[in-house]
Design a protein around this motif. Structure first.
Motif, PDB file in Angstrom:
ATOM      1  N   LYS A   1      12.741  -2.755   5.196  1.00  0.00           N
ATOM      2  CA  LYS A   1      11.755  -3.541   4.458  1.00  0.00           C
ATOM      3  C   LYS A   1      11.916  -3.349   2.961  1.00  0.00           C
ATOM      4  CE  LYS A   1       7.727  -4.500   5.591  1.00  0.00           C
ATOM      5  NZ  LYS A   1       6.253  -4.461   5.790  1.00  0.00           N
ATOM      6  N   ARG A   2      11.564  -4.376   2.241  1.00  0.00           N
ATOM      7  CA  ARG A   2      11.712  -4.367   0.794  1.00  0.00           C
ATOM      8  C   ARG A   2      10.400  -3.980   0.126  1.00  0.00           C
ATOM      9  NH1 ARG A   2      15.903  -8.816  -1.327  1.00  0.00           N
ATOM     10  NH2 ARG A   2      17.509  -8.562   0.277  1.00  0.00           N
ATOM     11  N   LEU A   3      10.507  -3.183  -0.919  1.00  0.00           N
ATOM     12  CA  LEU A   3       9.363  -2.749  -1.702  1.00  0.00           C
ATOM     13  C   LEU A   3       9.584  -3.196  -3.137  1.00  0.00           C
ATOM     14  CD1 LEU A   3       6.779  -1.070  -2.209  1.00  0.00           C
ATOM     15  CD2 LEU A   3       8.258   0.920  -2.508  1.00  0.00           C
ATOM     16  N   THR A   4       8.626  -3.952  -3.658  1.00  0.00           N
ATOM     17  CA  THR A   4       8.727  -4.451  -5.021  1.00  0.00           C
ATOM     18  C   THR A   4       7.874  -3.588  -5.938  1.00  0.00           C
ATOM     19  OG1 THR A   4       9.127  -6.714  -4.292  1.00  0.00           O
ATOM     20  CG2 THR A   4       8.357  -6.418  -6.543  1.00  0.00           C
ATOM     21  N   LEU A   5       8.511  -3.029  -6.968  1.00  0.00           N
ATOM     22  CA  LEU A   5       7.832  -2.199  -7.955  1.00  0.00           C
ATOM     23  C   LEU A   5       7.666  -2.995  -9.240  1.00  0.00           C
ATOM     24  CD1 LEU A   5       9.826   1.114  -7.426  1.00  0.00           C
ATOM     25  CD2 LEU A   5       7.699   0.402  -6.315  1.00  0.00           C
TER      26      LEU A   5
ATOM     27  N   ILE B   1      15.016  -1.168  -1.357  1.00  0.00           N
ATOM     28  CA  ILE B   1      14.894  -1.005   0.095  1.00  0.00           C
ATOM     29  C   ILE B   1      14.902   0.496   0.363  1.00  0.00           C
ATOM     30  CG2 ILE B   1      15.859  -1.523   2.363  1.00  0.00           C
ATOM     31  CD1 ILE B   1      17.235  -3.934   1.170  1.00  0.00           C
ATOM     32  N   PRO B   2      13.732   1.115   0.371  1.00  0.00           N
ATOM     33  CA  PRO B   2      13.704   2.574   0.541  1.00  0.00           C
ATOM     34  C   PRO B   2      14.101   2.986   1.947  1.00  0.00           C
ATOM     35  CG  PRO B   2      11.482   1.692   0.536  1.00  0.00           C
ATOM     36  CD  PRO B   2      12.392   0.546   0.215  1.00  0.00           C
TER      37      PRO B   2
ATOM     38  N   SER C   1       6.349   7.207  -1.415  1.00  0.00           N
ATOM     39  CA  SER C   1       5.769   7.845  -0.227  1.00  0.00           C
ATOM     40  C   SER C   1       5.910   6.883   0.936  1.00  0.00           C
ATOM     41  CB  SER C   1       4.294   8.191  -0.463  1.00  0.00           C
ATOM     42  OG  SER C   1       3.740   8.789   0.695  1.00  0.00           O
ATOM     43  N   LEU C   2       6.610   7.308   1.974  1.00  0.00           N
ATOM     44  CA  LEU C   2       6.936   6.430   3.087  1.00  0.00           C
ATOM     45  C   LEU C   2       6.225   6.871   4.370  1.00  0.00           C
ATOM     46  CD1 LEU C   2      10.803   6.045   2.625  1.00  0.00           C
ATOM     47  CD2 LEU C   2       8.994   4.585   1.707  1.00  0.00           C
TER      48      LEU C   2
ATOM     49  N   SER D   1       0.831  -1.191   0.000  1.00  0.00           N
ATOM     50  CA  SER D   1       0.000   0.000   0.000  1.00  0.00           C
ATOM     51  C   SER D   1       0.873   1.251   0.000  1.00  0.00           C
ATOM     52  CB  SER D   1      -0.900   0.005   1.235  1.00  0.00           C
ATOM     53  OG  SER D   1      -0.113   0.012   2.409  1.00  0.00           O
ATOM     54  N   ASN D   2       0.300   2.318  -0.495  1.00  0.00           N
ATOM     55  CA  ASN D   2       1.005   3.597  -0.519  1.00  0.00           C
ATOM     56  C   ASN D   2       0.301   4.535   0.445  1.00  0.00           C
ATOM     57  OD1 ASN D   2       2.836   5.496  -1.339  1.00  0.00           O
ATOM     58  ND2 ASN D   2       1.628   6.160  -3.102  1.00  0.00           N
ATOM     59  N   PRO D   3       0.963   5.147   1.421  1.00  0.00           N
ATOM     60  CA  PRO D   3       2.407   5.125   1.610  1.00  0.00           C
ATOM     61  C   PRO D   3       2.917   3.781   2.143  1.00  0.00           C
ATOM     62  CG  PRO D   3       1.357   6.326   3.390  1.00  0.00           C
ATOM     63  CD  PRO D   3       0.280   6.029   2.391  1.00  0.00           C
ATOM     64  N   PHE D   4       4.200   3.535   1.874  1.00  0.00           N
ATOM     65  CA  PHE D   4       4.845   2.294   2.268  1.00  0.00           C
ATOM     66  C   PHE D   4       5.377   2.439   3.692  1.00  0.00           C
ATOM     67  CE2 PHE D   4       8.763  -0.437   2.125  1.00  0.00           C
ATOM     68  CZ  PHE D   4       8.093  -1.648   2.064  1.00  0.00           C
ATOM     69  N   VAL D   5       5.009   1.494   4.551  1.00  0.00           N
ATOM     70  CA  VAL D   5       5.407   1.556   5.956  1.00  0.00           C
ATOM     71  C   VAL D   5       6.694   0.769   6.143  1.00  0.00           C
ATOM     72  CG1 VAL D   5       4.686   1.145   8.321  1.00  0.00           C
ATOM     73  CG2 VAL D   5       2.974   1.656   6.576  1.00  0.00           C
TER      74      VAL D   5
END
Length: 1291
Positions: free
Chosen positions: A963-967, A997-998, A1027-1028, A954-958
């Motif tokens: 933590k890894r975020l896959t786009l 990894i933002p 967006s974090l 989900s956006n924003p990413f918590v």
């Protein structure tokens, strides 16, 4: 010195498996995990047993608790604590990461613990001190009906009044309580007595305190409703109330002989308490009017004690010594008292409509209450609160909660046996069956029902059988059903005001002139109801918006707070009155009125119950009376989000964003003739919709494809993109239909509100400051006003249509999550997801009046997730037509309205206007580079290919920074791709996905991908803004205590607890000391949140007391940390300086729910020292440094924290326990406003309260072991609650 250091290090390394378990018999001591303070080993299984002398109780105080916890629930490594000497003793719970200080106290002279670690991650473990002291036998008993929807799940808890240590009484499965309600205790035989209103039987049962030797004391009829119980341990009698059979009665403990005490004038008896010294009983009655009565044990000298301003008096408590009677009322939301004659009435606490008090107990000088919360009988979470009476405070403190329905509460202190006996305490007063105590230690004998007293006045013999003479009083006859056509009239149940008959099925139909609406007002409603079943299973009225039994369904009703009003949307209203074959009551009395009204209503979408798929709905609601029904759709709604209405054709339009479909659909207002208007790819997220009934256009936002677009209402439905450049997360959308202007919100970074003409021209940003999640928009063109709600700032705001003159209308608490917004006349209507946001199981409708100052009231709630709100008034079309209102402005496809009643034509995507400026033709280009074509020949343009990026989360990413975020790079329409180029470093790449990894510094950065198509073309994607959300970097910081100075009795302190950083800011800061509760007034700054605690005047007993502060972030799984400071007060006189030994340490931030509580202490003796001490100190410091180095090296062997953490319901410091036992979080639970009405599923019922933050800390308890102390939020009641709580959980 170095030898000593090496010796210490060798000892530290060699101790890994030392001290695993043990037996402790000293009166005090320390218990620690193996190798503490270094990490314990893997696969540990250690047992500890503490044994104290008989009559002693053991208090265990943990100063460290750091064991591996599951990110979901439960514990990988844990400490199990039991109330006894072995692993079969009653279970307090399993613990792994509780905030410290953490205390458990035994009820017996033994305490058993087991420490268990698995084969993976290790940690520093636990450390605790224990003390054993002689103690009185004191406890609370609390009944629980169990988890909502789980059958045969009742329990009885034993709870320590001081530490709230507790366990479930361990019954055998076959003997467990079945919906236990009332409870009491017999200290003579040490047995619990409780009433049951179960699925299979109603009655009274009993067992020992350990759950063994279960006996049935009374088998009652199925019609019985046993809600109250009271034990006279001296006279050996059990008293109970029976609301089903309208009586108060007693049963003997010895022979279970039964005697009815009172029946006449008893309608709905509830709570009951005893003056065992004088043989007097007090009970509450929900009759009309509600009252509290008293009588002698034999029913003589009966009189009302209180009979005004009572509604649902559920709990009673008695203090004979001080001539006090206390009660708790779920209708008035009050705790009150009077003397035993009803004089000197005092309000001790005035709650809000979010309270539903049930049980009440007096322990020493404190009242303990159970609170069902705002959802009443259908609540999935309830609470224990206490109110001290010795401090003259009107505040109450919540000390525990659980995802179960808690009922009665009973307090026991062993000194109760020390009171002087009554006249029946010796040999049952000489009576053969029942002894009735009288004042002055005297008594008299009585007999059971059906028996009579013999001439000796002691012995009972069987009495004669008599049949009562039939009543000869004639009853007035009211017809069963009728048709009404007069503009006004009266409707009554048959025989009203006398009891109606059994087995009735009466229908009443009211017909008014076309264009009129019917309002029916009930002034009396008295039916046979079920206290356990929150619906109307016996007798009820059913109301429908039409003239037959298939018309839209308002609901079934049987016990509403009066006056109770329902209003039709059309000119007909249908009422059915049904009674079963058993009990009868006085029924109902109502008046109706038909009058011409404008066609007005709200439409509200619902995603349905979170545990149920394909359960969406659209509600139609009357804004004034909150009469409502679910639109009876001919198909299933799959997660409807946004909604609007076309008054020209009388059709509803809504968006659906589900697992399978992303589309716009439409139906008639009655739910018939459903059509699909527009379907999009699964990547689409259609969150906003707005209908222009004049231009016959539908506008929508698509956060998946990052665009604003329109679709024509006429078929075939043609689409045109309005804006896509720099559109990131569009949400809400509204229209100025007269001038052809569209307004929308965007969750971009920064979030903003924009406007543009219908064709996308004239685009500009109106507001782009202090916005986070702007979910709802409403427009008032005549008054040049734009309104919005934001779930991030928790605000309702407005500006003019240029973004100027910005004004905050209302600021909510962090327990709010605003979503939909609609303007109707002079009020805003807002949907509120509540404290859990998108995972809420209960949501609300709020009304913000814009006249006479902003006043926000809650007008409804339901156990579903409500989304958008749309308001319709029939004069909305009277504002004058726009330039497209006649013949679509002469345009063949799309007409764009312009100011001054003008217009222009436009075409759908892939088309263009022809030379006449009104018709559309396929878009073409002239081929100039292809030699195979003749100059001037036209060739169709290759279809447009768009690229966009979708996140895996989900956006924003918590995130906690690891933590890894896959786009995923997505093409629309799909095309063959030979490669992807990303402008960010990917830690892994698979096909069209890039995993990053933002970090915090990446918040707001834009990511793009460039796919290379099979034909060699490249397509640049729309930018994806990262967006974090991230937690504060450190634990709360406490300032304001007198560092270095020993405080004196009488001093006053002002402490401030501050939490800085994080996005968004923490939701709440709880700051409290014993006897100095949190003032609940958090101050939200731009970069921090702080809570101020005023302490004083200080007392000697405050010395050593710990003030705790902990904060809850939006996502408790990532941050829930605490700090503390220990007060130092001079207990011997004189000023002695002291220096805090730790000050405010720099706490480490941990994620995955592993909060840290930092102890701040002061040492008044630390001013002593010498050169020798300094040298020794340096040596010790070096040793500590070396130990820390080794400790850090060893920690590198640990696994990284799991990434699959989920949000924890608890908003206090996270506490993980075995979810199978004890008070705790047995599932995500949300809240409803208090609603003591009963209906059946179908519609929504109303209630009005102000902003309440009770939900903000609704689940501050252990996951399974016990209550956790948490302050209760005092709420203000704005107006009398409609007090309807229907079984269908309506608004």
């Amino acid at each position: 010195m170095y030898a000593h250091v090496l010796l210490v290090l060798c000892f530290a390394v060699a101790q890994s498996d030392a001290d695993c378990g043990g037996t402790f018999a000293a009166l005090s001591g320390t218990i620690q995990s193996p190798n503490f303070p270094q990490e314990h080993g893997n696969d540990q299984n250690c047992t500890y047993t503490i044994t104290a002398p008989k009559g002693y109780r053991i208090t265990l105080n943990f100063t460290q608790m750091d064991l591996e916890a599951s990110s979901l629930s439960g514990c990988y490594d844990y400490l199990e604590i039991r109330n006894g000497g072995d692993d079969t003793a009653p279970l307090f719970g399993r613990y792994c990461n509780n905030p410290v200080p953490f205390v458990r106290r035994s009820f017996e002279n033994q305490l058993w613990m087991k420490f268990r670690s698995d084969s993976s991650v290790t940690s520093v473990g636990f450390s605790a001190t224990y003390t054993a002291e002689p103690s009185n036998d004191t406890f609370l008993l609390i009944t629980s009906s169990g988890r909502s929807g789980v059958s045969n799940d009742g329990s009885i808890f034993r709870v320590d009044t001081n530490t709230i240590s507790n366990y479930r009484v361990p019954f055998n499965v076959s003997d467990g309580p079945d919906n236990p309600i009332a409870v009491d205790y017999d200290p003579v035989q040490k047995r619990i007595y409780w009433t049951e209103n179960g699925r299979y039987q109603n009655g009274i049962r009993s067992s020992f305190l350990n759950g063994t030797d279960v006996e049935t004391v009374l088998n009652a009829s199925r019609a019985a409703t046993l809600d109250g119980i009271a034990v006279d341990h001296l006279s050996r009698l059990i008293f109970y109330t029976d609301a089903g059979n309208n009586r108060v009665a007693m049963v003997t403990m010895s022979s279970y002989a039964h005697k009815t005490i009172v029946t006449t004038g008893v309608m709905n008896p509830r709570a009951i308490v005893l003056d065992i010294k004088n043989g007097v009983l007090f009970w509450s009655d929900w009759s009309s009017p509600a009252k509290i009565e008293r009588a002698n044990y034999d029913g003589s000298d009966r009189r009302a004690v209180v009979d005004m301003s009572l509604y649902y008096t559920n709990g009673l408590a008695l203090d004979v010594q001080n001539n006090k009677l206390y009660w708790a009322d779920a209708g008035t939301d009050r705790v009150e008292s009077s003397d035993l004659e009803g004089n000197g009435r005092t309000v001790h606490y005035q709650g809000s409509a979010s309270k539903h008090f049930f049980g009440l107990a007096l322990f020493e000088s404190t009242l303990f209450l159970t609170d069902w919360g705002p959802n009443g009988a259908s609540s999935s979470r309830s609470y224990i609160v206490k109110q001290p009476l010795s401090t003259n405070t009107t505040n109450v403190t919540r000390i525990g909660s659980i995802a179960e329905r808690l009922n009665d509460i009973h307090a026991y202190h062993e000194k109760i046996l020390a009171s002087a006996p009554n006249g029946c305490g010796n040999n049952n007063g000489g009576c053969s069956v029942i002894c009735i105590p009288l004042p002055n230690n005297s008594s008299k004998c009585a007999c059971a029902d059906g028996d009579i007293m013999d001439s000796d006045g002691i012995t009972c013999v069987q009495g004669p059988t008599t049949t009562p003479a039939p009543s000869t009083t004639p009853r007035p006859v009211t017809p069963c059903g009728r048709t009404f056509t007069a503009l006004t009239g009266k409707i009554q149940s048959p025989n009203f005001p006398n009891n109606y008959d059994s087995n009735l099925n009466c229908t009443y139909v009211i017909t008014a002139p076309v264009g009129s609406r019917i309002t029916v007002n009930f002034s009396h409603m008295d039916f046979e109801t079920s206290v356990i079943n929150t619906g109307c299973p016996y007798d009820y009225i059913e109301i429908r918006d039409g003239d037959n039994g298939t018309a839209p369904y308002f609901g079934r009703f049987c016990k509403q707070t009066l006056p109770f009003v329902r209003r039709s949307f059309g000119n007909k209203l249908y009422i059915k009155f049904f009674t079963d074959s058993s009990l009868t009551h006085t029924g109902f009395n109502a008046t109706y009125k038909s009058e011409r009204m404008d066609d007005t209503f709200l439409l509200v979408t619902s995603s349905g119950r979170t545990s149920t798929s394909n359960d969406g709905a659209i509600f139609r609601i009357d804004p004034e009376t909150i009469s409502n029904y679910r639109v009876n759709m001919s198909i299933t709604l799959d997660n409807p989000i946004a909604v609007d209405y076309d008054p020209v054709e009388g059709r509803i339009y809504w968006t659906e964003s589900s697992r399978y479909f992303n589309r716009i659909r439409s139906s008639n207002l009655d739910g018939s003739n459903v059509k699909t208007v527009y379907s999009s790819f699964l990547v689409a997220v259609l969150d906003g919709i707005a209908v222009d009934p004049l231009s016959r256009l539908i506008f929508y936002t698509d956060a998946g494809n990052n665009r604003i677009a329109m679709v024509t209402m006429s078929t075939p439905h043609q689409r045109k993109i309005v804006a896509s450049s720099q559109v990131e997360k569009p949400r809400a959308i509204v229209l100025d239909t007269a001038n052809g202007v569209v307004y929308w919100t965007d969750w971009a970074a920064p979030a903003k509100i924009e406007r543009a003409n219908y064709d996308g021209s004239g685009r500009r940003t109106l507001v782009n400051l202090e916005l986070v999640y702007t979910n709802g928009l409403a427009i008032d063109v005549p008054n040049n006003k734009l309104y919005w709600v934001d779930a991030g700032t928790n605000r309702v705001e407005s500006s003019d249509l240029e973004g100027n003159r910005r004004q905050i209308i209302y600021t909510g608490s962090s327990s709010r999550h605003f979503f939909g917004l609609a303007l109707f006349q002079n009020a805003l209507y807002i949907s509120d997801w509540g404290v859990y946001g998108s995972s809420s199981t209960r949501s609300y409708i709020l009304k913000a009046s814009l006249t006479n100052g902003t006043r926000v009231t809650q007008i409804g709630s339901i156990s579903e997730r409500l989304n958008d709100v749309h308001a319709y008034h029939q004069n909305s079309l009277d504002s004058g037509p726009n330039g497209c209102g006649s013949n679509n402005g002469g345009c063949s496809v799309i007409c764009i309205p312009l100011p001054s009643n003008s217009s222009k034509c436009a075409c759908s995507d892939n088309e263009m206007l022809s030379s006449n400026g009104t018709t559309c033709v396929p878009a073409t280009i002239i081929a100039t580079t292809t030699p195979k074509t003749t100059l001037g020949t036209t060739t169709p343009i290759p279809r447009s290919v768009y690229a966009s990026i979708t996140p895996s989360e989900s956006n924003p990413f918590v995130t906690d920074g690891s933590k890894r975020l896959t786009l995923t790079c997505v093409l629309s329409p799909d095309e063959p791709v030979i490669g992807y180029k990303w402008d960010v470093p990917c830690v892994s790449r698979v096909g069209s996905t890039c995993t990053i990894i933002p970090k915090v510094a990446d918040d707001g950065k834009v990511v793009t991908c460039t796919p290379t198509l099979a034909n060699g073309r490249t397509v640049d994607s729309a930018g994806y803004h990262i967006s974090l959300n991230y937690p504060p970097p450190s634990a709360p910081v406490i300032t304001g205590y007198n560092s270095g100075v020993l405080n004196q009795p009488g001093d006053n302190l002002t402490l401030t607890c501050t939490v800085s950083g994080g996005k968004p800011l923490v939701r709440h800061v709880v700051f409290e000391c014993p006897d100095y509760p949190d003032n609940e007034a958090d101050v939200f700054g731009a970069k921090d949140v702080h809570s101020v605690l005023d302490i004083g005047p200080l007392r000697a007993k405050d010395n050593g007391r710990t003030c705790e502060c902990y904060a809850t972030w939006t996502h408790p799984a990532f941050y829930n940390q605490g700090s503390s400071v220990t007060l130092r007060v001079n207990v011997s006189g004189g000023h002695s300086p002291f220096t805090p030994t730790t000050g405010n340490p720099s706490p480490s931030t941990t994620f995955a729910g592993q909060g840290v509580a930092n102890q701040v202490t002061g040492d008044k003796d630390s001013n002593t020292g010498s050169i020798v001490g300094g040298v020794v100190g340096v040596g010790v410091l070096l040793i500590i440094v070396l130990i820390v180095i080794i400790f850090l090296i060893m920690r590198k062997r640990r696994r990284q924290p799991r990434d699959d953490t989920q949000a924890i319901v608890s908003e206090s410091p996270p506490q993980y326990q075995d979810p199978a036992v004890g008070f705790g979080n047995l599932g995500n639970s949300a809240f409803a406003m208090y609603n003591p009405t009963y209906d059946t599923p179908g519609a929504v019922g109303g209630v009005t309260v102000t902003e309440s933050e009770d939900n903000n800390r609704n689940a501050a308890q252990d996951n399974a072991g016990e209550f956790h102390k948490v302050p209760l939020d005092p709420s203000q009641v704005v107006s009398a609650a409609d007090a309807s709580a229907q079984d269908n959980e309506k608004y």
